[in-house]
Design a protein around this motif. Structure first.
Motif, PDB file in Angstrom:
ATOM      1  N   VAL A   1       0.702  -1.238   0.246  1.00 43.67           N
ATOM      2  CA  VAL A   1       0.013  -0.212  -0.237  1.00 43.67           C
ATOM      3  C   VAL A   1       1.098   1.600   0.095  1.00 43.67           C
ATOM      4  CG1 VAL A   1      -2.032  -1.022   1.265  1.00 43.67           C
ATOM      5  CG2 VAL A   1      -0.526   0.129   2.333  1.00 43.67           C
ATOM      6  N   CYS A   2       1.674   0.948  -0.224  1.00 41.91           N
ATOM      7  CA  CYS A   2       3.261   2.431  -0.094  1.00 41.91           C
ATOM      8  C   CYS A   2       3.631   2.997  -1.508  1.00 41.91           C
ATOM      9  CB  CYS A   2       4.475   2.104   1.260  1.00 41.91           C
ATOM     10  SG  CYS A   2       5.018   4.145   1.016  1.00 41.91           S
ATOM     11  N   ARG A   3       3.073   4.118  -1.286  1.00 42.48           N
ATOM     12  CA  ARG A   3       3.481   4.198  -2.954  1.00 42.48           C
ATOM     13  C   ARG A   3       4.651   5.203  -3.080  1.00 42.48           C
ATOM     14  NH1 ARG A   3      -1.460   8.309  -3.647  1.00 42.48           N
ATOM     15  NH2 ARG A   3      -1.554   8.153  -1.807  1.00 42.48           N
ATOM     16  N   TYR A   4       5.132   5.086  -1.771  1.00 43.03           N
ATOM     17  CA  TYR A   4       6.549   6.134  -2.005  1.00 43.03           C
ATOM     18  C   TYR A   4       8.126   4.846  -1.557  1.00 43.03           C
ATOM     19  CZ  TYR A   4       2.786   9.672  -1.622  1.00 43.03           C
ATOM     20  OH  TYR A   4       1.894  10.207  -2.023  1.00 43.03           O
ATOM     21  N   ASP A   5       7.403   3.925  -2.064  1.00 46.62           N
ATOM     22  CA  ASP A   5       8.173   2.967  -1.843  1.00 46.62           C
ATOM     23  C   ASP A   5       8.719   2.718  -0.115  1.00 46.62           C
ATOM     24  OD1 ASP A   5       7.501   1.115  -3.815  1.00 46.62           O
ATOM     25  OD2 ASP A   5       9.069   3.098  -5.220  1.00 46.62           O
ATOM     26  N   ALA A   6       8.722   3.479   0.681  1.00 50.83           N
ATOM     27  CA  ALA A   6       9.631   3.773   1.594  1.00 50.83           C
ATOM     28  C   ALA A   6       9.594   2.180   3.018  1.00 50.83           C
ATOM     29  CB  ALA A   6       8.477   4.484   2.331  1.00 50.83           C
ATOM     30  N   ILE A   7       9.111   2.021   2.200  1.00 47.43           N
ATOM     31  CA  ILE A   7       8.898   0.592   2.877  1.00 47.43           C
ATOM     32  C   ILE A   7       9.442  -0.916   2.497  1.00 47.43           C
ATOM     33  CG2 ILE A   7       7.127  -1.483   4.772  1.00 47.43           C
ATOM     34  CD1 ILE A   7       5.635   0.718   5.093  1.00 47.43           C
ATOM     35  N   ALA A   8      10.793  -1.248   3.514  1.00 46.82           N
ATOM     36  CA  ALA A   8      11.877  -2.041   2.585  1.00 46.82           C
ATOM     37  C   ALA A   8      11.897  -3.031   3.421  1.00 46.82           C
ATOM     38  CB  ALA A   8      13.253  -1.363   2.222  1.00 46.82           C
ATOM     39  N   GLU A   9      12.090  -4.629   2.415  1.00 44.45           N
ATOM     40  CA  GLU A   9      12.716  -5.241   3.620  1.00 44.45           C
ATOM     41  C   GLU A   9      14.199  -5.387   4.729  1.00 44.45           C
ATOM     42  OE1 GLU A   9      13.865  -9.136   2.367  1.00 44.45           O
ATOM     43  OE2 GLU A   9      12.885  -9.205   1.081  1.00 44.45           O
ATOM     44  N   THR A  10      13.898  -6.115   5.823  1.00 41.01           N
ATOM     45  CA  THR A  10      15.258  -5.459   6.616  1.00 41.01           C
ATOM     46  C   THR A  10      16.207  -6.695   6.133  1.00 41.01           C
ATOM     47  OG1 THR A  10      14.438  -5.851   8.487  1.00 41.01           O
ATOM     48  CG2 THR A  10      14.562  -3.511   7.971  1.00 41.01           C
ATOM     49  N   GLY A  11      16.280  -8.042   5.732  1.00 34.36           N
ATOM     50  CA  GLY A  11      17.318  -8.859   6.447  1.00 34.36           C
ATOM     51  C   GLY A  11      15.855 -10.069   6.986  1.00 34.36           C
ATOM     52  N   PRO A  12      16.352 -11.250   7.280  1.00 29.77           N
ATOM     53  CA  PRO A  12      15.264 -12.519   7.834  1.00 29.77           C
ATOM     54  C   PRO A  12      15.598 -11.813   9.474  1.00 29.77           C
ATOM     55  CG  PRO A  12      18.070 -13.503   7.300  1.00 29.77           C
ATOM     56  CD  PRO A  12      17.543 -11.816   6.601  1.00 29.77           C
ATOM     57  N   ALA A  13      14.541 -12.299  10.092  1.00 26.64           N
ATOM     58  CA  ALA A  13      14.364 -12.150  11.801  1.00 26.64           C
ATOM     59  C   ALA A  13      15.120 -12.579  12.515  1.00 26.64           C
ATOM     60  CB  ALA A  13      12.554 -12.255  11.676  1.00 26.64           C
ATOM     61  N   CYS A  14      15.478 -12.388  13.659  1.00 30.77           N
ATOM     62  CA  CYS A  14      15.937 -12.863  14.286  1.00 30.77           C
ATOM     63  C   CYS A  14      14.765 -13.471  15.308  1.00 30.77           C
ATOM     64  CB  CYS A  14      16.522 -11.954  15.447  1.00 30.77           C
ATOM     65  SG  CYS A  14      15.281 -10.554  16.196  1.00 30.77           S
ATOM     66  N   ASP A  15      14.952 -14.299  15.704  1.00 34.40           N
ATOM     67  CA  ASP A  15      13.714 -14.884  16.378  1.00 34.40           C
ATOM     68  C   ASP A  15      13.425 -14.733  17.128  1.00 34.40           C
ATOM     69  OD1 ASP A  15      13.687 -18.238  18.942  1.00 34.40           O
ATOM     70  OD2 ASP A  15      11.802 -17.456  17.395  1.00 34.40           O
ATOM     71  N   ILE A  16      11.863 -14.247  17.157  1.00 40.85           N
ATOM     72  CA  ILE A  16      10.957 -13.073  17.940  1.00 40.85           C
ATOM     73  C   ILE A  16       9.692 -13.602  18.298  1.00 40.85           C
ATOM     74  CG2 ILE A  16      11.866 -11.363  17.446  1.00 40.85           C
ATOM     75  CD1 ILE A  16       9.844 -10.100  15.922  1.00 40.85           C
ATOM     76  N   GLY A  17       9.743 -14.878  18.074  1.00 43.03           N
ATOM     77  CA  GLY A  17       8.609 -15.974  19.039  1.00 43.03           C
ATOM     78  C   GLY A  17       7.846 -15.777  17.856  1.00 43.03           C
ATOM     79  N   GLY A  18       6.249 -15.627  18.291  1.00 42.01           N
ATOM     80  CA  GLY A  18       4.544 -15.818  18.247  1.00 42.01           C
ATOM     81  C   GLY A  18       4.872 -17.349  17.420  1.00 42.01           C
ATOM     82  N   GLY A  19       4.093 -16.989  16.302  1.00 39.13           N
ATOM     83  CA  GLY A  19       4.048 -18.167  15.073  1.00 39.13           C
ATOM     84  C   GLY A  19       2.120 -19.769  15.490  1.00 39.13           C
ATOM     85  N   ALA A  20       2.416 -20.264  15.189  1.00 33.89           N
ATOM     86  CA  ALA A  20       1.473 -21.245  16.106  1.00 33.89           C
ATOM     87  C   ALA A  20       0.090 -21.240  16.876  1.00 33.89           C
ATOM     88  CB  ALA A  20       1.091 -22.999  14.877  1.00 33.89           C
ATOM     89  N   SER A  21      -0.571 -21.038  16.933  1.00 33.27           N
ATOM     90  CA  SER A  21      -1.371 -21.076  18.905  1.00 33.27           C
ATOM     91  C   SER A  21      -1.849 -22.559  18.356  1.00 33.27           C
ATOM     92  CB  SER A  21      -1.979 -20.309  18.654  1.00 33.27           C
ATOM     93  OG  SER A  21      -3.584 -20.434  18.144  1.00 33.27           O
TER      94      SER A  21
END
Ligand SMILES: Cc1ncc(C[n+]2csc(CCOP(=O)(O)OP(=O)(O)O)c2C)c(N)n1
Length: 584
Positions: free
Chosen positions: A564-584
């Protein structure tokens, strides 16, 4: 006897197992869901999720007719759906014990209304038991099967949220050894044509008289005589509140409030100086005690929402214990669509289209909340489809009109709405949000996702084939994570003069867990337009400067914001570190 800390729902499952239940069947609904999820863990009990509560009740009725004990579970609104079989089952009676576990939700923690199932019991003419703690939930469920078989009638066990989800010490007894019952052909009992039903109706009154005598005499109803200056009539969790708030008061605790034990109430009235009825929701007990000519102490407690020991203490001029204060200080956590939720893509598109959206019940109902605000109605399960058609034939709007319904809800009661739309020459667009699960109630399988309650694979309903079979002119499949593609399909289908089904297929974000990607906002490129913030993703917020910011500990890397960003202002920062989350 050893006792364990057990929730009311676990205890109901235990009680049913101890009673030798052979079949457990239900439809998920908070706060009832865990009953069946626990019962399925016991050996020798066949458990099934039904597509809706009516089917569940009918499956249980069949098992009962076959001579087996059956438990059917649902939340309070589910009993509206199952009311049709229940009301006539009262006439037919049972062969194997038949128990309905119905969980009410005073205060509407997770419900669209506040209903009092005690009224349903009286209207359907079936006995109702109401436990006040987990051990009673176990025992009463067990006794409910006995009553059911002895008095030839289905029995409701009514819980409320605090009983279903609260934990208290619960005993465990050995399962009953049952005398095997088998199917016997009895058409005058089971075939409710008017001629048979009239006779069964009269017999029902006889059975109710027997049950009323039992209610006056049984140990499910208990008189606790203490200070005679005040006697309280109560039931369910309210009994616990009364004991805490007014420990000196005499109490008539009604574990079986229907049929109403009038003689017992009059006896209690004769032993105390003043009587008050304290109950949550409707004045079910109040009106019946008053009808006996008992003058009641007025206390002004509300008939909306939950009661608490504090409210009761204050109503009777006592100093309340302060335990509840701590809970009141909890920060509010408004409900939100999860990061990565596929429903967001559909609501983003509908918002762009300025569509009128008749909605339904599920996680996706959250699309009604800011910032998306892309849903205009939500009444009951399945209503979205019929309401869209009603809006259309009433020429209710010039804007695009769309019904939005989850996969489980579509199987529950959306299919017949679609059939109606086709049959009556409608031109509606029905979006089935197929996130491969019944997410709202905790990820149960359903006929669309194709997984049984035991976790086994099951046939998946083919939405495309079904849409065609029902007569929809087009059935389109979209990936709601692809926002522009979803918008394009919805625009096309709402512009067309035909019935269309759009299956928006993408798994619930909690089923697949976070991706490896994470995104960040480039401050230099961000125009502060707020387009990404308006997605309502919990990971995105606006800094005081107006620049958007992504919380990497909440982001799951779905990439909706990038689209939805028309200004290409959101970019990948690389792989995530392990910050949890996932299937419940
Ligand atoms: C008659 C009735 N039964 C059960 C419920 C509880 N309930 C609310 S939403 C829902 C199902 C939601 O699943 P789905 O339609 O697949 O949407 P999702 O939550 O996965 O987005 C259920 C079972 C209810 N509100 N009404």
């Amino acid at each position: 006897m050893s006792r364990t800390l057990t929730s009311g729902n676990e205890a109901v499952a235990r009680g049913a197992w101890e009673a030798g239940v052979a079949v457990g069947v239900g439809y998920p609904g908070t706060p009832s869901t865990e009953v069946l999820e626990n019962l399925v863990r016991y050996e020798g009990v066949r458990c099934e999720w039904a597509p809706n509560e009516k089917v569940a009740a009918e499956v249980a009725a069949g098992a009962s007719m076959a001579g087996k004990r059956a438990l059917v579970t649902m939340k309070h609104v589910g009993l509206n759906v199952a009311a049709d079989p229940l009301y006539t089952q009262a006439y037919a009676g049972v062969r194997g014990g038949l128990v309905y576990l119905v969980a009410d939700d005073p205060g509407m923690h997770s419900s669209q209304n506040e209903q009092d199932t005690r009224n349903h019991a009286a209207a359907a003419k079936v006995p109702l038991l109401e436990p006040s703690d987990s051990d009673e939930a176990r025992r009463f469920t067990r006794v409910a099967f006995e009553i059911s078989e002895k008095h030839d009638i289905p029995v409701i066990v009514r819980t409320t949220t605090r009983i279903s989800h609260g934990k208290s010490l619960t005993a465990a007894e050995d399962p009953e050894t049952l005398v095997t019952r088998s199917y016997v052909k009895e058409p005058d009992k089971w075939v409710m044509i008017p001629g048979h039903a009239r006779a069964r109706r009269r017999l029902l009154d006889g059975r109710l008289a027997g049950l009323a005598a039992y209610a006056n005499d049984c140990d499910l109803n208990r008189m606790e005589l203490r200070d005679p200056s005040l006697g309280i009539v109560c039931s369910g969790v309210v009994y616990q509140y009364v004991r805490e708030a007014l420990p000196e008061a005499s109490v008539l605790k009604l574990g079986m409030p229907y049929p109403f034990p009038s003689d017992l109430v009059l006896d209690f009235n004769s032993r105390v100086e003043r009587v008050a009825v304290i109950e949550e929701l409707d004045p079910y007990l109040t009106s019946r005690v008053k009808a006996l000519g008992v003058e009641l102490v007025e206390h002004g407690l509300p008939s909306i929402g939950e009661l608490s020991p504090r409210m009761i203490a204050e109503a009777f001029g006592e100093t309340p214990l302060d335990q509840r204060e701590a809970f009141n200080d909890l920060p509010p956590r408004p409900p939100l669509l999860c990061p990565g939720c596929p429903h967001r893509g559909v609501f983003w598109a509908l918002d762009r289209m300025k569509a009128v959206v008749t909605g339904d019940i599920g996680c996706y109902t959250l699309g009604a909340l800011p910032p998306l605000q892309a849903m205009d109605s939500c009444i009951c399960m399945g209503a979205s489809v019929g309401m869209a058609h009603g809006m259309e034939i009433a020429a209710g709007t010039d804007r695009p009109l769309v019904a939005v319904i989850g996969d489980s809800t579509f199987a529950h009661s959306g299919i017949t709405g679609l059939l109606h739309m086709v049959y009556n020459g409608g031109h509606g667009t029905v979006v089935v949000l197929d996130n491969r699960t019944t997410a709202m109630t905790g990820h149960q399988g359903n006929p669309v996702s194709g997984r049984t309650i035991a976790g086994d694979p099951a046939p998946e309903l083919d939405l495309e084939a079904l849409g065609v079979a029902l007569g929809a002119a087009t059935v389109r499949v979209v990936d709601p994570q692809d926002l522009e593609a979803t918008l394009a399909v919805l625009r096309e289908e709402t512009a067309a003069e035909h019935v269309s089904v759009v299956a928006a297929k993408a798994p619930c974000a909690l089923l697949i867990g976070p991706t490896e990607l994470r995104y960040a906002v480039d401050d230099e490129l961000c125009s502060k337009c707020g387009a990404c913030v308006r997605l309502g993703c919990p990971a995105i917020s606006k800094e005081p400067s107006g620049i958007a910011s992504i919380d990497v500990s909440v982001c799951v890397g779905c990439g909706q914001c990038v689209q939805v960003c028309r200004y290409d202002a959101i970019a990948e920062t690389g792989p995530a570190c392990d910050i949890g989350g996932g299937a419940s």
